[in-house]
Enzyme design. Sequence first.
Site, PDB file in Angstrom:
ATOM      1  N   TYR A 136       0.827  -1.225   0.000  1.00  0.00           N
ATOM      2  CA  TYR A 136       0.000   0.000   0.000  1.00  0.00           C
ATOM      3  C   TYR A 136       0.860   1.273   0.000  1.00  0.00           C
ATOM      4  CZ  TYR A 136      -3.389   3.251   2.305  1.00  0.00           C
ATOM      5  OH  TYR A 136      -4.183   4.306   2.679  1.00  0.00           O
ATOM      6  N   ASN A 176       8.598  -9.704  -2.016  1.00  0.00           N
ATOM      7  CA  ASN A 176       8.393 -11.160  -2.134  1.00  0.00           C
ATOM      8  C   ASN A 176       6.916 -11.492  -2.363  1.00  0.00           C
ATOM      9  OD1 ASN A 176       7.266 -10.742   0.355  1.00  0.00           O
ATOM     10  ND2 ASN A 176       8.473 -12.292   1.436  1.00  0.00           N
ATOM     11  N   LEU A 177       6.091 -10.482  -2.574  1.00  0.00           N
ATOM     12  CA  LEU A 177       4.654 -10.631  -2.876  1.00  0.00           C
ATOM     13  C   LEU A 177       3.883 -11.284  -1.730  1.00  0.00           C
ATOM     14  CD1 LEU A 177       4.842 -11.643  -6.648  1.00  0.00           C
ATOM     15  CD2 LEU A 177       5.071  -9.392  -5.581  1.00  0.00           C
ATOM     16  N   ARG A 204       2.339  -9.949   0.766  1.00  0.00           N
ATOM     17  CA  ARG A 204       1.077  -9.281   1.129  1.00  0.00           C
ATOM     18  C   ARG A 204      -0.089  -9.849   0.323  1.00  0.00           C
ATOM     19  NH1 ARG A 204      -2.730  -8.530   2.426  1.00  0.00           N
ATOM     20  NH2 ARG A 204      -3.985  -6.712   2.953  1.00  0.00           N
ATOM     21  N   THR A 246       6.851   2.855  13.471  1.00  0.00           N
ATOM     22  CA  THR A 246       5.433   3.134  13.722  1.00  0.00           C
ATOM     23  C   THR A 246       5.282   3.977  14.990  1.00  0.00           C
ATOM     24  OG1 THR A 246       3.300   2.151  14.261  1.00  0.00           O
ATOM     25  CG2 THR A 246       5.224   0.853  14.841  1.00  0.00           C
ATOM     26  N   SER A 298       1.185  -4.884  20.377  1.00  0.00           N
ATOM     27  CA  SER A 298       0.934  -6.133  19.633  1.00  0.00           C
ATOM     28  C   SER A 298       2.305  -6.702  19.279  1.00  0.00           C
ATOM     29  CB  SER A 298       0.154  -5.859  18.337  1.00  0.00           C
ATOM     30  OG  SER A 298       0.982  -5.195  17.397  1.00  0.00           O
ATOM     31  N   TYR A 314       3.281  -7.273  16.428  1.00  0.00           N
ATOM     32  CA  TYR A 314       3.751  -6.472  15.291  1.00  0.00           C
ATOM     33  C   TYR A 314       4.456  -5.203  15.780  1.00  0.00           C
ATOM     34  CZ  TYR A 314       3.486  -2.420  12.317  1.00  0.00           C
ATOM     35  OH  TYR A 314       3.813  -1.252  11.688  1.00  0.00           O
ATOM     36  N   HIS A 315       3.784  -4.433  16.631  1.00  0.00           N
ATOM     37  CA  HIS A 315       4.398  -3.174  17.086  1.00  0.00           C
ATOM     38  C   HIS A 315       5.721  -3.461  17.809  1.00  0.00           C
ATOM     39  CE1 HIS A 315       0.195  -1.544  16.557  1.00  0.00           C
ATOM     40  NE2 HIS A 315       0.895  -0.551  16.048  1.00  0.00           N
ATOM     41  N   LYS A 342       8.727  -3.761  15.530  1.00  0.00           N
ATOM     42  CA  LYS A 342       9.301  -2.485  15.075  1.00  0.00           C
ATOM     43  C   LYS A 342      10.242  -1.908  16.142  1.00  0.00           C
ATOM     44  CE  LYS A 342       6.843  -1.562  11.204  1.00  0.00           C
ATOM     45  NZ  LYS A 342       7.386  -1.214   9.888  1.00  0.00           N
ATOM     46  N   ALA A 380      -8.295   1.971  10.699  1.00  0.00           N
ATOM     47  CA  ALA A 380      -9.514   2.575  11.236  1.00  0.00           C
ATOM     48  C   ALA A 380     -10.276   3.444  10.226  1.00  0.00           C
ATOM     49  CB  ALA A 380      -9.173   3.367  12.488  1.00  0.00           C
ATOM     50  N   LEU A 381      -9.675   4.514   9.749  1.00  0.00           N
ATOM     51  CA  LEU A 381     -10.438   5.438   8.907  1.00  0.00           C
ATOM     52  C   LEU A 381     -10.843   4.798   7.580  1.00  0.00           C
ATOM     53  CD1 LEU A 381     -11.678   8.170   8.405  1.00  0.00           C
ATOM     54  CD2 LEU A 381      -9.449   9.041   7.741  1.00  0.00           C
ATOM     55  N   ARG A 425      -9.041  -5.780  21.054  1.00  0.00           N
ATOM     56  CA  ARG A 425      -7.638  -5.545  21.406  1.00  0.00           C
ATOM     57  C   ARG A 425      -7.506  -5.248  22.894  1.00  0.00           C
ATOM     58  NH1 ARG A 425      -5.133  -2.038  16.401  1.00  0.00           N
ATOM     59  NH2 ARG A 425      -6.422  -2.981  14.790  1.00  0.00           N
TER      60      ARG A 425
HETATM   61  O1  LIG Z   1     -12.627  -0.956  13.006  1.00  0.00           O
HETATM   62  C1  LIG Z   1     -11.794  -0.469  13.779  1.00  0.00           C
HETATM   63  C2  LIG Z   1     -10.408  -0.547  13.554  1.00  0.00           C
HETATM   64  C3  LIG Z   1      -9.552  -0.008  14.478  1.00  0.00           C
HETATM   65  N1  LIG Z   1     -10.043   0.613  15.580  1.00  0.00           N
HETATM   66  C4  LIG Z   1      -9.111   1.220  16.561  1.00  0.00           C
HETATM   67  O2  LIG Z   1      -8.325   2.158  15.856  1.00  0.00           O
HETATM   68  C5  LIG Z   1      -7.031   2.241  16.435  1.00  0.00           C
HETATM   69  C6  LIG Z   1      -6.007   2.107  15.335  1.00  0.00           C
HETATM   70  O3  LIG Z   1      -6.126   0.838  14.753  1.00  0.00           O
HETATM   71  P1  LIG Z   1      -5.757   0.583  13.208  1.00  0.00           P
HETATM   72  O4  LIG Z   1      -6.219  -0.789  12.849  1.00  0.00           O
HETATM   73  O5  LIG Z   1      -6.246   1.696  12.385  1.00  0.00           O
HETATM   74  O6  LIG Z   1      -4.168   0.714  13.207  1.00  0.00           O
HETATM   75  P2  LIG Z   1      -3.051  -0.191  13.882  1.00  0.00           P
HETATM   76  O7  LIG Z   1      -3.508  -1.565  14.158  1.00  0.00           O
HETATM   77  O8  LIG Z   1      -2.461   0.556  15.021  1.00  0.00           O
HETATM   78  O9  LIG Z   1      -1.957  -0.317  12.739  1.00  0.00           O
HETATM   79  C7  LIG Z   1      -1.885   0.576  11.627  1.00  0.00           C
HETATM   80  O10 LIG Z   1      -1.310   1.792  12.013  1.00  0.00           O
HETATM   81  C8  LIG Z   1       0.028   1.659  12.584  1.00  0.00           C
HETATM   82  C9  LIG Z   1       0.436   3.048  12.993  1.00  0.00           C
HETATM   83  S1  LIG Z   1       0.063   3.367  14.686  1.00  0.00           S
HETATM   84  O11 LIG Z   1      -1.337   3.053  14.920  1.00  0.00           O
HETATM   85  O12 LIG Z   1       0.907   2.479  15.465  1.00  0.00           O
HETATM   86  O13 LIG Z   1       0.345   4.751  14.922  1.00  0.00           O
HETATM   87  C10 LIG Z   1       0.944   1.042  11.557  1.00  0.00           C
HETATM   88  O14 LIG Z   1       2.207   0.839  12.122  1.00  0.00           O
HETATM   89  C11 LIG Z   1       0.382  -0.279  11.087  1.00  0.00           C
HETATM   90  O15 LIG Z   1       1.192  -0.844  10.091  1.00  0.00           O
HETATM   91  C12 LIG Z   1      -1.034  -0.082  10.556  1.00  0.00           C
HETATM   92  O16 LIG Z   1      -1.591  -1.329  10.166  1.00  0.00           O
HETATM   93  C13 LIG Z   1      -6.942   1.149  17.478  1.00  0.00           C
HETATM   94  O17 LIG Z   1      -7.114   1.715  18.727  1.00  0.00           O
HETATM   95  C14 LIG Z   1      -8.104   0.239  17.147  1.00  0.00           C
HETATM   96  O18 LIG Z   1      -8.635  -0.411  18.277  1.00  0.00           O
HETATM   97  C15 LIG Z   1     -11.406   0.708  15.821  1.00  0.00           C
HETATM   98  O19 LIG Z   1     -11.853   1.279  16.816  1.00  0.00           O
HETATM   99  N2  LIG Z   1     -12.236   0.155  14.903  1.00  0.00           N
END
Ligand SMILES: O=c1ccn([C@@H]2O[C@H](COP(=O)(O)OP(=O)(O)O[C@H]3O[C@H](CS(=O)(=O)O)[C@@H](O)[C@H](O)[C@H]3O)[C@@H](O)[C@H]2O)c(=O)[nH]1
Length: 478
Positions: A92, A113-114, A116, A225, A260, A262-263, A266, A319-320, A407
């Site tokens: 992305y 490596n494809l 995703r 991140t 997580s 994942y985090h 990083k 989220a968004l 979560r």
């Molecule tokens: O339908 C949803 C999806 C998510 N969330 C909430 O939105 C927040 C952010 O979640 P997310 O899924 O938008 O993002 P996240 O899992 O944190 O990961 C994404 O955003 C990270 C930046 S950050 O969030 O760590 O700043 C990047 O590192 C990751 O690769 C990317 O997948 C969380 O509190 C989650 O609980 C909701 O309330 N509803």
Amino acid sequence: MQCPAMQNPRVGRRSAKAAAQQGVACVHIGGRVFASRVSGQRKDARAASAASRAKSVKVHATATIEKPAGPTVTPSNGGAGTRVMIIGGDGYCGWATALHLSARGYEVCIVDNLCRRQFDLTLGLDTLTPIATIHDRVQKWAEVSGKYISLQIGDICDWEFLSQAFTFFQPDHVVHFGEQRSAPYSMIDRQKAVFTQTNNVVGTLNVLFAIKELKPDCHLVKLGTMGEYGTPNIDIEEGYLTVTHNGRTDTLPYPKQGNSFYHLSKIHDSTNMLFTCKAWKVAATDLNQGVVYGVRTEETMADPLLINRYDYDGIFGTALNRFVVQAAVGHPLTVYGKGGQTRGFLDIRDTVRCIQIAIDNPAARGEMRVYNQFTEQFSVNQLAEIVSREGRKLGLEVVVQNVPNPRVEAEEHYYNAKHTKLVELGLQPHLLADSMIDSLLEFAVQYRDRVRMELIKPAVDWRKTGVKVNTMGAAVAK
Ligand SMILES: O=c1ccn([C@@H]2O[C@H](COP(=O)(O)OP(=O)(O)O[C@H]3O[C@H](CS(=O)(=O)O)[C@@H](O)[C@H](O)[C@H]3O)[C@@H](O)[C@H]2O)c(=O)[nH]1
């Protein structure tokens, strides 16, 4: 390392002869032959190409395409031929960045490596937008821009592959997006947690060794991140915190608290980078990126074959982007828990610009710079409110639903993260103005027939991560 989703990879090493018999184009990398599928149309074109070879140009090391009639995007040459390897350039953020830099005169090589794409196949997920194969993408880009992106298909956890890719391309900068980037994916089961950490940490470690051994003046731009910091009850600085303790003062890496596996991967990367900057004088920029939204960049919209992926499912959708699709199809917006979770967000058009800024202002040898890469912070509730308001303007009926949080995270907390360094270097943010949401919503409405409603639900429960391999169950939280 081979990803768990790539037990039977479609692209792999095979002899050039066998590949040719099967309609496969070969990409030679440092004496090894990598293969990719070729459409029937291109097979025919290749059969007829002997006579017109003088007119053709190189896309990969050996694959040829017909010279395009003329570019349909106007490229510039600000990049002045600077050689940029983009690891994860089929993803992305990586794909949008590859095109952004290529359009501006940087010489781009995508390494991927494809994996995703394979995650989607394994878990039964799909992007909202229909995306072309990476080979068709780079070929189309050559046609519309007159710029050529070289492509190396392979796994950076495989040292032999990575070292050959480095030796072949001799990058001035490596932009490293090539990691498993989903927090929910890393929490599905033990295997995916182990894969995420091994893949991410070993991949970055190999990149650091490649720089040290093969191209010591190569600048590393690494995607970190904002989630490395967690949600501390104090302001978040850009990478480092000056602390006075028992009368002594030092500037130290800001405390890290990933939420997580994942985090956490990083965080491990950042630690390895800092060490190698000190020990080997690596030059590195760690970009602690927030949650990216949007899909359109000038280049990815230049042709349907260049369109970017857009994830809305409960594992890779963020989220968004998820809320926008939910509004477009009449699904309640899935606010997890109380919705007070606050994060930094940025438009994908700012992601690509930030990478360019990081390249144009490289760290010095031995320096590890850390930038917080986001433009605005919002709580999940605020996002839901904005999407609801804008959806109603378009005549969509938008309902917000607080669903049990899958979560383990703070749902109400202090959050104030600094993000001035990239702006000081010239970033002009695209803010989440109403018009942005409008156009994102319109985009989602355009593709809503492709939405599979069953993929929208929250998909992974942090408390139930088990040892059993979970593939079918991963798409729906139990
Ligand atoms: O339908 C949803 C999806 C998510 N969330 C909430 O939105 C927040 C952010 O979640 P997310 O899924 O938008 O993002 P996240 O899992 O944190 O990961 C994404 O955003 C990270 C930046 S950050 O969030 O760590 O700043 C990047 O590192 C990751 O690769 C990317 O997948 C969380 O509190 C989650 O609980 C909701 O309330 N509803």
